[in-house]
Design a protein around this motif. Structure first.
Motif, mmCIF file in Angstrom:
data_model
loop_
_atom_site.group_PDB
_atom_site.id
_atom_site.type_symbol
_atom_site.label_atom_id
_atom_site.label_comp_id
_atom_site.label_asym_id
_atom_site.label_seq_id
_atom_site.Cartn_x
_atom_site.Cartn_y
_atom_site.Cartn_z
ATOM 1 N N LYS A 1 0.851 -1.182 0.000
ATOM 2 C CA LYS A 1 0.000 0.000 0.000
ATOM 3 C C LYS A 1 0.883 1.227 0.000
ATOM 4 O O LYS A 1 1.845 1.309 0.762
ATOM 5 N N THR B 1 -3.941 7.296 -1.896
ATOM 6 C CA THR B 1 -3.354 5.967 -1.688
ATOM 7 C C THR B 1 -3.465 5.127 -2.959
ATOM 8 O O THR B 1 -4.227 5.450 -3.882
ATOM 9 N N SER C 1 -2.732 0.682 -4.065
ATOM 10 C CA SER C 1 -2.258 -0.634 -3.614
ATOM 11 C C SER C 1 -2.100 -1.587 -4.793
ATOM 12 O O SER C 1 -2.728 -1.409 -5.846
#
Length: 312
Positions: free
Chosen positions: A14, A27, A29
Motif C-alpha cells: 500500500k 493511496t 495498492s
C-alpha cells in the motif's frame, strides 16, 4: 512538504502520499503474491510506485523522502530484511533502503510493519498521549510493537518485540520458525481459520472450505452458530492469556489491538479486555486500557512517515 509512505505486507503493498501532519492525501495498492513470490516483492513495489506516481501525476521533486513499513525482521540501520517468519520467497536479505534510494534518489527509512503500526497509533491514533504501549496486530500471523518511554523497543538490530514467537505451550504445535507452541499458532487469524477448517463438516457454514476467512467466521458467530462461537471463544482466550503475560513483562498503560478483526468491539475486543483486566495482577492492571486501533490499515503508512521525519 510531502512524503511517500510504503507499507509492504505479505499480500499487497500500500502506497500513500502523506504530509508532515500525517494526513494521507491519496493511496494506491498492488498485490505482491500474484505468482507465489516468484517475482521478488521489491520489484513489484517499484512497479507500484511508478504506477502511483503516474496516476497521481507527481514527480520525485515533490517528495522529501520515503518511509517504509515492511513485513519481516528488519534491520532498521541498514534497511534490510534479515529474517522472515513465514514462507515468503525472494524477500529475506532484500535491502529495501538501498533498492529504493538507488532508483528514486530519495532518503529512505525502513521499519518493521508492526512497529510502524504502533508508532502511527502513538502519533495520531489510540496510543496518543501514552508512553508505555503494547501494540499487537492479529492477522495472518501475530505482529507486535512495544513503546517504552515513548520510544519503540528495537532491540540490538531492530527486531525486538517479535510478539508472535514467544511460547505459550511447551508441548504444543510446532511453529514454522522451528520452535514449539509459539503465540501466533494460537492467536493469529490463521490459527482460527485452521481450527474452523478442522471442524468444517460439522459447522454448517454457508460457504465452501476455500471461502472460509475471518469475515465468514464472525458472520457465523453473529448468526448464532454455537459451534463456531465455542471455537472463537477458545481462540480469544489464547490471545488474552498471552496478553496477560505481556502485561506482566512490560507494565504498559495501554494495549492497542490492530488487524481487521479489531473492528469487532463487542465480540472480540470486549472479551479480551475483560479477561486481561480480571487476570492481570492487581498493580499491573491499575488504569490499564485495552483498546482497538484507530487508524486501521493506514497505521503502517502513517507510522512509517513519522519515523522517517524524526529519524532521517
Amino acid at each position: 512538504m510531502k512524503y511517500l509512505g510504503v507499507d509492504i505486507g505479505g499480500t499487497a503493498v500500500k502506497l500513500g502520499i502523506v504530509d508532515k501532519t500525517g494526513e494521507i492525501i491519496s493511496t494506491y495498492s498492488k498485490g505482491v503474491a500474484f505468482d507465489a513470490y516468484e517475482t521478488p516483492i521489491i520489484e513489484t513495489v517499484k512497479v507500484a510506485i511508478d504506477e502511483f506516481f503516474e496516476k497521481e501525476q507527481v514527480e520525485l521533486a515533490d517528495f522529501l523522502g520515503i518511509g517504509v513499513s515492511a513485513t519481516g525482521q528488519i534491520d532498521y540501520r541498514s534497511g534490510c530484511v534479515i529474517g522472515v517468519g513465514g514462507n515468503i520467497k525472494n524477500w529475506c536479505h532484500t535491502n529495501i533502503k538501498e533498492e529504493l534510494e538507488l532508483k528514486y534518489g530519495l532518503k529512505t527509512t525502513v521499519l518493521n510493519d508492526a512497529n510502524c503500526m504502533i508508532i502511527g497509533e502513538k502519533w495520531l491514533g489510540r496510543a496518543k498521549g501514552y508512553e508505555h504501549v503494547i501494540g499487537i496486530t492479529i492477522g495472518t500471523g501475530v505482529g507486535g510493537g512495544i513503546l517504552v518511554n515513548g520510544e519503540i523497543l528495537q532491540g540490538t538490530t531492530g527486531i525486538g518485540g517479535e510478539l508472535g514467537h514467544f511460547s505459550i505451550d511447551s508441548h504444543g504445535v510446532k511453529c514454522r520458525c522451528g520452535n514449539i507452541g509459539c503465540y501466533e499458532n494460537y492467536a493469529s487469524m490463521t490459527a482460527l481459520v485452521n481450527k474452523v477448517l478442522e471442524g468444517y463438516d460439522e459447522l454448517d457454514l454457508p460457504v465452501s472450505r476455500d471461502e472460509v476467512n475471518g469475515r465468514v467466521i464472525f458472520e457465523a458467530l453473529e448468526a448464532g452458530n454455537e459451534k463456531v462461537a465455542d471455537m472463537v471463544e477458545e481462540w480469544i482466550l489464547m490471545i488474552a492469556k498471552g496478553l496477560v503475560s505481556l502485561v506482566h513483562l512490560f507494565n504498559p498503560e495501554i494495549i492497542v489491538i490492530g488487524g481487521g478483526v479489531c473492528t469487532q468491539e463487542e465480540r472480540f475486543i470486549k472479551p479480551i479486555r475483560e479477561y486481561v483486566l480480571s487476570h492481570a495482577m492487581e498493580q499491573f492492571k491499575k488504569e490499564l486500557k485495552v483498546e482497538s486501533a484507530m487508524l486501521f490499515n493506514n497505521a503502517g503508512l502513517v507510522g512509517a512517515v513519522y519515523y522517517h521525519i524524526h529519524h532521517i
